[in-house]
Design a protein around this motif. Structure first.
Motif, PDB file in Angstrom:
ATOM      1  N   ARG A  49      16.338  31.727  61.035  1.00  0.00           N
ATOM      2  CA  ARG A  49      17.582  32.882  61.235  1.00  0.00           C
ATOM      3  C   ARG A  49      18.786  32.149  61.122  1.00  0.00           C
ATOM      4  O   ARG A  49      19.181  30.849  61.571  1.00  0.00           O
ATOM      5  CB  ARG A  49      17.401  33.615  62.303  1.00  0.00           C
ATOM      6  CG  ARG A  49      17.768  33.163  63.642  1.00  0.00           C
ATOM      7  CD  ARG A  49      17.588  33.937  64.819  1.00  0.00           C
ATOM      8  NE  ARG A  49      17.691  33.485  66.179  1.00  0.00           N
ATOM      9  CZ  ARG A  49      16.751  32.858  67.025  1.00  0.00           C
ATOM     10  NH1 ARG A  49      15.519  33.228  66.489  1.00  0.00           N
ATOM     11  NH2 ARG A  49      17.116  32.410  67.927  1.00  0.00           N
ATOM     12  N   SER A  50      19.843  32.691  60.276  1.00  0.00           N
ATOM     13  CA  SER A  50      21.261  32.202  60.449  1.00  0.00           C
ATOM     14  C   SER A  50      22.002  33.397  59.867  1.00  0.00           C
ATOM     15  O   SER A  50      21.587  34.284  59.334  1.00  0.00           O
ATOM     16  CB  SER A  50      21.319  31.093  59.458  1.00  0.00           C
ATOM     17  OG  SER A  50      22.439  30.244  59.411  1.00  0.00           O
ATOM     18  N   GLU A  84      12.501  26.603  62.367  1.00  0.00           N
ATOM     19  CA  GLU A  84      11.396  25.669  62.536  1.00  0.00           C
ATOM     20  C   GLU A  84      10.835  25.557  61.198  1.00  0.00           C
ATOM     21  O   GLU A  84      10.419  26.224  60.314  1.00  0.00           O
ATOM     22  CB  GLU A  84      10.344  26.598  63.614  1.00  0.00           C
ATOM     23  CG  GLU A  84      10.667  26.731  64.800  1.00  0.00           C
ATOM     24  CD  GLU A  84       9.582  27.771  65.594  1.00  0.00           C
ATOM     25  OE1 GLU A  84       8.731  28.047  65.109  1.00  0.00           O
ATOM     26  OE2 GLU A  84       9.907  27.817  66.579  1.00  0.00           O
ATOM     27  N   LEU A  85      10.242  24.122  60.991  1.00  0.00           N
ATOM     28  CA  LEU A  85       9.603  23.743  59.889  1.00  0.00           C
ATOM     29  C   LEU A  85       8.348  23.079  60.067  1.00  0.00           C
ATOM     30  O   LEU A  85       8.324  22.412  61.034  1.00  0.00           O
ATOM     31  CB  LEU A  85      10.375  22.614  59.008  1.00  0.00           C
ATOM     32  CG  LEU A  85      11.809  23.141  58.531  1.00  0.00           C
ATOM     33  CD1 LEU A  85      12.475  22.057  57.726  1.00  0.00           C
ATOM     34  CD2 LEU A  85      11.575  24.290  57.485  1.00  0.00           C
ATOM     35  N   ILE A 103      -4.157  18.367  61.237  1.00  0.00           N
ATOM     36  CA  ILE A 103      -3.008  17.825  61.907  1.00  0.00           C
ATOM     37  C   ILE A 103      -2.050  18.789  61.523  1.00  0.00           C
ATOM     38  O   ILE A 103      -1.975  19.409  60.526  1.00  0.00           O
ATOM     39  CB  ILE A 103      -2.533  16.275  61.528  1.00  0.00           C
ATOM     40  CG1 ILE A 103      -2.528  16.287  59.921  1.00  0.00           C
ATOM     41  CG2 ILE A 103      -3.564  15.659  61.769  1.00  0.00           C
ATOM     42  CD1 ILE A 103      -2.107  14.925  59.516  1.00  0.00           C
ATOM     43  N   ASP A 104      -1.038  19.059  62.674  1.00  0.00           N
ATOM     44  CA  ASP A 104      -0.192  20.033  62.839  1.00  0.00           C
ATOM     45  C   ASP A 104       1.116  19.479  63.170  1.00  0.00           C
ATOM     46  O   ASP A 104       1.262  18.705  64.277  1.00  0.00           O
ATOM     47  CB  ASP A 104      -0.511  21.168  63.441  1.00  0.00           C
ATOM     48  CG  ASP A 104      -0.024  22.467  63.119  1.00  0.00           C
ATOM     49  OD1 ASP A 104      -0.551  23.511  63.736  1.00  0.00           O
ATOM     50  OD2 ASP A 104       0.592  22.674  61.879  1.00  0.00           O
ATOM     51  N   SER A 105       2.026  19.997  62.526  1.00  0.00           N
ATOM     52  CA  SER A 105       3.326  19.520  63.130  1.00  0.00           C
ATOM     53  C   SER A 105       4.665  20.608  62.968  1.00  0.00           C
ATOM     54  O   SER A 105       4.533  21.261  61.946  1.00  0.00           O
ATOM     55  CB  SER A 105       3.751  18.223  62.329  1.00  0.00           C
ATOM     56  OG  SER A 105       4.308  18.615  60.831  1.00  0.00           O
ATOM     57  N   ARG A 106       5.633  20.613  63.637  1.00  0.00           N
ATOM     58  CA  ARG A 106       6.392  21.572  63.847  1.00  0.00           C
ATOM     59  C   ARG A 106       7.939  21.118  64.465  1.00  0.00           C
ATOM     60  O   ARG A 106       7.812  20.682  65.695  1.00  0.00           O
ATOM     61  CB  ARG A 106       5.946  22.944  64.414  1.00  0.00           C
ATOM     62  CG  ARG A 106       6.989  24.031  64.388  1.00  0.00           C
ATOM     63  CD  ARG A 106       6.518  25.230  65.058  1.00  0.00           C
ATOM     64  NE  ARG A 106       5.416  25.813  64.517  1.00  0.00           N
ATOM     65  CZ  ARG A 106       5.281  26.895  63.668  1.00  0.00           C
ATOM     66  NH1 ARG A 106       6.465  27.657  63.587  1.00  0.00           N
ATOM     67  NH2 ARG A 106       4.028  27.443  62.945  1.00  0.00           N
ATOM     68  N   ILE A 107       8.685  21.111  63.786  1.00  0.00           N
ATOM     69  CA  ILE A 107      10.108  20.694  64.040  1.00  0.00           C
ATOM     70  C   ILE A 107      11.169  21.721  64.189  1.00  0.00           C
ATOM     71  O   ILE A 107      11.143  22.700  63.195  1.00  0.00           O
ATOM     72  CB  ILE A 107      10.805  19.703  63.207  1.00  0.00           C
ATOM     73  CG1 ILE A 107      10.100  18.383  63.307  1.00  0.00           C
ATOM     74  CG2 ILE A 107      12.093  19.333  63.570  1.00  0.00           C
ATOM     75  CD1 ILE A 107      10.642  17.286  62.411  1.00  0.00           C
ATOM     76  N   ALA A 108      11.834  21.905  65.304  1.00  0.00           N
ATOM     77  CA  ALA A 108      12.785  23.038  65.459  1.00  0.00           C
ATOM     78  C   ALA A 108      14.159  22.392  65.498  1.00  0.00           C
ATOM     79  O   ALA A 108      14.603  21.468  65.800  1.00  0.00           O
ATOM     80  CB  ALA A 108      12.483  23.777  66.952  1.00  0.00           C
ATOM     81  N   TYR A 109      15.106  23.337  64.848  1.00  0.00           N
ATOM     82  CA  TYR A 109      16.350  22.925  64.949  1.00  0.00           C
ATOM     83  C   TYR A 109      17.308  24.071  65.172  1.00  0.00           C
ATOM     84  O   TYR A 109      17.107  25.156  64.902  1.00  0.00           O
ATOM     85  CB  TYR A 109      16.964  22.523  63.350  1.00  0.00           C
ATOM     86  CG  TYR A 109      18.173  22.596  62.966  1.00  0.00           C
ATOM     87  CD1 TYR A 109      19.217  23.614  62.657  1.00  0.00           C
ATOM     88  CD2 TYR A 109      18.856  21.390  63.183  1.00  0.00           C
ATOM     89  CE1 TYR A 109      20.471  23.778  62.408  1.00  0.00           C
ATOM     90  CE2 TYR A 109      20.173  21.278  62.991  1.00  0.00           C
ATOM     91  CZ  TYR A 109      21.064  22.322  62.452  1.00  0.00           C
ATOM     92  OH  TYR A 109      22.394  22.446  62.381  1.00  0.00           O
ATOM     93  N   VAL A 150      10.999  18.270  68.326  1.00  0.00           N
ATOM     94  CA  VAL A 150       9.702  18.394  67.887  1.00  0.00           C
ATOM     95  C   VAL A 150       8.885  19.381  68.816  1.00  0.00           C
ATOM     96  O   VAL A 150       8.870  18.906  69.928  1.00  0.00           O
ATOM     97  CB  VAL A 150       8.948  17.047  67.631  1.00  0.00           C
ATOM     98  CG1 VAL A 150       7.403  17.105  67.376  1.00  0.00           C
ATOM     99  CG2 VAL A 150       9.845  16.239  66.687  1.00  0.00           C
ATOM    100  N   ARG A 151       8.497  20.210  68.113  1.00  0.00           N
ATOM    101  CA  ARG A 151       7.860  21.248  69.258  1.00  0.00           C
ATOM    102  C   ARG A 151       6.282  21.108  69.181  1.00  0.00           C
ATOM    103  O   ARG A 151       5.526  21.337  70.163  1.00  0.00           O
ATOM    104  CB  ARG A 151       7.999  22.729  68.571  1.00  0.00           C
ATOM    105  CG  ARG A 151       9.640  23.201  68.700  1.00  0.00           C
ATOM    106  CD  ARG A 151      10.317  23.192  69.723  1.00  0.00           C
ATOM    107  NE  ARG A 151      10.053  24.036  70.949  1.00  0.00           N
ATOM    108  CZ  ARG A 151      10.449  25.388  71.114  1.00  0.00           C
ATOM    109  NH1 ARG A 151      11.467  25.865  70.392  1.00  0.00           N
ATOM    110  NH2 ARG A 151      10.105  26.082  72.182  1.00  0.00           N
ATOM    111  N   GLU A 152       5.838  20.948  67.848  1.00  0.00           N
ATOM    112  CA  GLU A 152       4.369  20.526  67.579  1.00  0.00           C
ATOM    113  C   GLU A 152       4.102  19.318  66.849  1.00  0.00           C
ATOM    114  O   GLU A 152       4.701  19.028  66.001  1.00  0.00           O
ATOM    115  CB  GLU A 152       3.576  21.856  66.813  1.00  0.00           C
ATOM    116  CG  GLU A 152       3.970  23.102  67.806  1.00  0.00           C
ATOM    117  CD  GLU A 152       2.853  24.198  67.015  1.00  0.00           C
ATOM    118  OE1 GLU A 152       1.911  24.600  67.664  1.00  0.00           O
ATOM    119  OE2 GLU A 152       3.303  24.375  65.776  1.00  0.00           O
TER     120      GLU A 152
END
Lengths: 468, 308
Positions: A49-50, A84-85, A103-109, A150-152
């Motif tokens: 969201r932006s 989040e990506l 494998i799972d990854s999630r980065i938040a900004y 890094v959330r996940e």
């Protein structure tokens, strides 16, 4: 995995006396695991969201939240860029089996979107909804207002015990979060670094067990941090939360019940115990009923009860806080999304939360909101959101100040362009106007943008929201 | 995204009416060479409906409505992607690829179709891709016709679709919403989308002597005329298929052509090669194969060898 059922076909053969014959085909029996060799691909998910907004009396967009409330109703009331990506990948598959490794990854900004260039680490990221007690938004450097987290980051071994869903996992993750979308309220959220096993079929339901941790800093241990040099004791307190959830109990038609218990406790070192760090523990019980196929949507009804270290649970925070000073908490929530005819769809939510502190103070929070949309076409609709929060503090609860009631009402009107007609369809671009009003006790909202003793404010803006 | 675009209205809500109509459909004169093959449309967003007005063929796997596609002669190679659009029902395709003589080359089984949830620009669908490769030396050089149909067993199944609530939960990494997912029942009719990707055309559509003169001694381009079951060369899946012919028909090793006519073709071919009229000889080979001969090509190559 393809959910199609495919198998042998045997039909009659038809004899034709022609030059070109009718060809009759029979297939080798193809069980899903044998025949389907999945083409490996990366799962790309995310959220963002932006936007841009302004307060009509001058200055940056204001975001309004009742003091003491953990959430706000979000339509036309979000002042930050948040993204989040998530990238996930099936890294390995066992031959002739459903077992696989994912494998799972999630980065938040997150940033206050003050400028094109927003550096990390920011010294004041966050929305303009931060209350006067946390003045990060007031001191934010305009070019340095972003944070990354890094959330996940985890691996999951899926397909145990012959069930596609049964999974052993370890790492950092969002753990089975339950939320009320219109308030961005994660009322059952045990996320963090941990490990566990999910969705074991036990009787009529699915059992999930997990061990997750959260850590409190020096502010929470009640004693500060100036004993490292003298005593060799670390100020941060590790809390362990053990979770057991039993879900998928079909107790009525299209209805499902989930029960959960979380037990949280501080994990103190000898030194921390010696110094008298609080070692509170507590538990939280949750019962959630989901009703599907309800007026083209669903309803969820939830009851929660927590004690001691688990009673501080707020938003995104089903964690243990050993220095909580709270006695107990209970909450009743009801939320959902339904359709009324073919052109009206709405989200609704209401809840009541009561927290009691050890010294007999209390904080009661009531919130109710509704977001109907009227669909002009498949992609064009008008949304209205009305939300009301009431926070009543008694006997000096937890530093909130004496007795008093904070009330805030927010009304937003938005014109939306969406990728689809459902109220859940995203991406969406909104043109909105928001009006909020609050009582004397609840001042100030966004000090420095609005005047300290203003009791209402209006904002306008354009926002994009998407998830995929 | 749930789309209510007009094109998706052609997906029936229930499989029953079409199934009943199919039972009554007369297929007495139906045969693979009688299917109305439409030329492959390489534009974007090409939708094909399979409905009760479509032809039907009594396959061994069950009577089925079919759609036929013929590949243009100048198509050298391409990736063909088939989307079976899912609404309350979905048509689960099996793809039969035939050679120029209407004999089977490959089968893309329905298990090759995997479910793809609806996204920002497209609805729920079952999707599979396969390669067309008509390069010399490839096993699939003689492919020409694509037949899309479904089987009785596939018609009995269902496909579970991903609800918007599930999409939201996966995007945001949330708990299972515990809400019923929509289910598409498998049907005898439906809506398909055909996409042609990575298309390569032969620059000279007509095959001439130069094309087959075999500079590298390529006289081994002739594949065995015997129908080989389809081990697919595509990156995606096709189940191995056994071709079973009825016992009344000649076995798969020999021509289905009338012996005298076949002799005539072979004689003419040899004569044309001797006279140096290679173009005419090649035309005869193509005609002969279309009529069902499996020997004319061999004759032609032998004649050429002798000529050298």
């Amino acid at each position: 995995m393809s959910p199609i059922q495919s198998n042998l076909g045997r039909g009659k053969s038809y004899m034709k006396k022609k030059i070109v014959t009718l060809v009759c085909i029979s297939f080798v029996c193809a069980s899903p695991a044998l025949a389907v060799e999945s083409v490996k691909s990366v799962d790309f998910h995310g959220y963002l969201r932006s936007g841009i907004g302004a307060t009509t009396s001058g200055g940056d967009q204001s975001c309004f939240q009742a003091n003491g409330a953990d959430t706000k109703f979000r339509l036309g009331n979000e002042c930050e860029t948040y993204m989040e990506l998530a990238l996930g990948y099936e890294a390995w598959k066992k031959e002739k089996s459903i077992e696989n490794f994912y494998i799972d990854s999630r980065i938040a900004y997150k940033s206050s979107q003050q400028n094109d260039w927003g550096e990390t680490p920011g010294d004041g990221s966050g929305s303009n909804s931060d209350s006067i007690q946390f003045d990060r938004a007031v001191t934010a450097h305009p070019y340095r207002d972003s944070v990354v987290s890094v959330r996940e980051a985890n691996a999951q071994y899926r397909g145990l015990f012959g069930s596609e869903k049964t999974t052993i996992w370890a790492g950092k993750r969002f753990y089975q979060r339950h939320d009320i979308h219109m308030a961005d309220f994660y009322y059952w959220d045990l996320s963090g670094a941990g490990g566990g096993i999910e969705y074991i079929q036990v009787g009529p339901g699915e059992l999930s067990l997990a061990w997750v941790r959260n850590t409190d800093g020096a502010w929470a241990n009640g004693l500060g941090d100036d004993f490292w040099e003298d005593e060799g004791v670390r100020p941060n307190v590790i809390n362990n939360v053990f979770s057991a959830r039993y879900a998928g109990l079909e107790i009525n038609k299209n209805g499902s019940l989930e029960l959960g218990v979380e037990y949280g406790a501080a994990d103190l070192t000898d030194g921390q115990e010696r110094l008298g760090f609080s070692d509170d523990n507590g538990f939280m019980l949750t019962a959630e009923h989901t009703q599907g196929e309800l007026l083209g949507g669903f309803n969820k009804f939830i009851i929660q009860y927590a004690t001691d270290s688990m009673a501080m649970t707020g938003n995104n925070d089903t964690h243990s806080h050993s220095a909580s000073n709270l006695d107990y908490m209970w909450r009743v929530l009801n939320h959902g999304s339904i359709k009324l005819g073919s052109q009206v769809e709405l989200m609704y939510a209401a809840w009541y939360e009561s927290k009691k502190s050890d010294d007999k103070g209390s904080k009661d929070w009531f919130a109710i909101g509704i977001r109907p949309i009227y669909k002009w076409t498949e992609t064009w609709n008008t949304a209205l959101e009305v939300g009301y929060d009431n926070v009543h503090v008694k006997d000096g609860f937890y530093g909130e100040g004496g007795d008093g009631t904070n009330e805030l009402t927010k009304i937003t009107l938005a014109q939306q362009w969406q990728a689809g007609e459902s109220i859940w369809a995203r991406p969406v671009i909104r043109l909105f106007v928001t009006y909020a009003m609050w009582n004397d006790n609840d001042t100030p909202q966004t000090p420095g943008i609005l005047d300290i003793d203003d009791s209402n404010g209006t904002t306008v803006g354009l926002q994009a929201e998407a998830w995929w | 995204m749930d789309s209510s675009s007009p094109i998706y209205h052609s997906i029936p809500d229930s499989p029953t009416p079409a199934a009943n109509e199919l039972k009554r459909k007369n297929t007495f004169l139906a045969a693979l060479d009688k299917v109305d093959y439409q030329e492959l449309n390489t534009e974007e967003n090409v939708f094909i409906t399979i409905d009760s007005k479509s032809q039907a063929i009594p396959f061994k796997t069950g009577k089925s409505y079919v759609r036929g596609i013929v590949l243009p002669d100048d198509l050298y190679s391409a990736t063909i992607k088939i989307d079976a659009i899912a609404g309350k029902t979905v048509f689960v395709p099996t793809i039969l690829i035939l050679k120029q003589n209407f004999r089977p080359s490959r089968v893309i089984a329905s298990s090759a179709f995997s479910y793809k949830p609806s996204g920002i620009l497209h609805p729920d669908r079952l999707q599979a891709s396969f390669e067309i490769d008509r390069a010399k030396g490839s096993e699939t050089v003689a492919e020409k016709y694509i037949v899309i149909f479904t089987t009785d067993k596939d018609k009995q199944g269902t496909t579970t679709l991903q609800s918007l609530a599930d999409q939201y939960a996966k995007a945001r990494s949330l708990a299972d919403p515990r809400l019923p997912s929509p289910v598409a029942r498998h049907a005898a009719t439906g809506l398909l989308k055909i996409s042609v990707l990575d298309m390569k055309l032969i620059s000279a559509p007509d095959t001439t002597w130069e094309d087959i003169s075999g500079d590298d001694g390529r006289s081994n381009i002739i594949e065995s005329p015997i129908v080989d079951s389809g081990t697919s060369r595509s990156a995606d899946i096709s189940a191995p298929a056994e071709t079973i012919m009825s016992t009344e028909l000649p076995d798969s090793g020999s021509s289905t052509m009338f012996a005298e006519t076949e002799d005539m073709y072979n004689r003419l071919i040899r004569k044309s090669v001797d006279e140096g009229n290679i173009d005419k000889a090649w035309r005869l080979v193509q005609e002969g194969e279309k009529a069902g001969s499996v020997t004319v090509r061999r004759t032609f190559m032998k004649a050429l060898d002798r000529k050298k």
